[in-house]
Design an enzyme around this catalytic site. Sequence first.
Site, PDB file in Angstrom:
ATOM      1  N   ARG A  62       4.423-118.301 -45.450  1.00 19.35           N
ATOM      2  CA  ARG A  62       5.460-117.302 -45.232  1.00 19.35           C
ATOM      3  C   ARG A  62       6.645-117.604 -46.149  1.00 19.35           C
ATOM      4  O   ARG A  62       6.816-118.731 -46.606  1.00 19.35           O
ATOM      5  CB  ARG A  62       5.921-117.342 -43.777  1.00 19.35           C
ATOM      6  N   LYS A  87       7.481-121.251 -37.257  1.00 18.85           N
ATOM      7  CA  LYS A  87       7.978-120.609 -36.053  1.00 18.85           C
ATOM      8  C   LYS A  87       7.242-121.037 -34.793  1.00 18.85           C
ATOM      9  O   LYS A  87       7.734-120.851 -33.704  1.00 18.85           O
ATOM     10  CB  LYS A  87       7.977-119.086 -36.169  1.00 18.85           C
ATOM     11  N   HIS A 144       6.175-110.220 -47.320  1.00 18.48           N
ATOM     12  CA  HIS A 144       5.203-110.651 -46.309  1.00 18.48           C
ATOM     13  C   HIS A 144       3.812-110.066 -46.563  1.00 18.48           C
ATOM     14  O   HIS A 144       2.816-110.600 -46.066  1.00 18.48           O
ATOM     15  CB  HIS A 144       5.694-110.287 -44.908  1.00 18.48           C
ATOM     16  N   ARG A 147       1.004-112.269 -47.663  1.00 26.60           N
ATOM     17  CA  ARG A 147       0.214-112.996 -46.651  1.00 26.60           C
ATOM     18  C   ARG A 147      -1.092-112.263 -46.373  1.00 26.60           C
ATOM     19  O   ARG A 147      -2.133-112.887 -46.214  1.00 26.60           O
ATOM     20  CB  ARG A 147       1.047-113.162 -45.377  1.00 26.60           C
ATOM     21  N   HIS A 169      -2.377-119.965 -37.160  1.00 29.69           N
ATOM     22  CA  HIS A 169      -2.529-119.135 -35.956  1.00 29.69           C
ATOM     23  C   HIS A 169      -3.512-119.785 -34.998  1.00 29.69           C
ATOM     24  O   HIS A 169      -4.628-120.116 -35.387  1.00 29.69           O
ATOM     25  CB  HIS A 169      -3.049-117.737 -36.313  1.00 29.69           C
TER      26      HIS A 169
END
Length: 195
Positions: A62, A87, A144, A147, A169
């Site tokens: 990111r 994050k 973004h 990505r 993820h």
Amino acid sequence: LAANPMTRLQRPANSVPRDRRVSEEELARLMHCLGYSAQVAPATKTARVGAAVVLAIETALRCGELAALQWGDVFLERSFCRVGRGKTDAARREVPLSPEALRVLRQLVEVRDGESVLQLTAASIDALFRKARDKALIVDLHFHDTRHEAVTRLARVFEVLALARIIGHKDLRMLQVYYNPTAEDLARRLRAPEM
């Protein structure tokens, strides 16, 4: 009140996830407007944004992760980097570096000035990216979106669990948001010889 006024309210529908990818032609125009070249170390801020775009497409990092990347977390000789300021817990991970990502990082070593790899903030990357995008006359492209491009490219190489770990993820369903092959990509895979 005789009746609850909230009973007729409905939650708005979830928005459709973006599936925008970067074409090679758009990428070439963007690199030109950013002043980034594969043959020259990126000395200016805008050229380093070009390096960030290439790194984003090669690693699926990111914008904030790229901006936070420190040289102490980059292991060129072992071909990976450590991303520790994400994050979520899953965002803290080790990411393999492709030959192209290694090439860009070696360019950045030539202009190294401190511990920050890109020497840019996420806000600077975003602002300079948007300025170059507009100058290149590219419509509806966000940083973004790199990505989406990265995950779709990496899916050609890695199986689903490795890919989820690389992009950070825990929920495999998120791969459905970022994996955006074209019908042509899928047809090409059908024609590829079995391994």
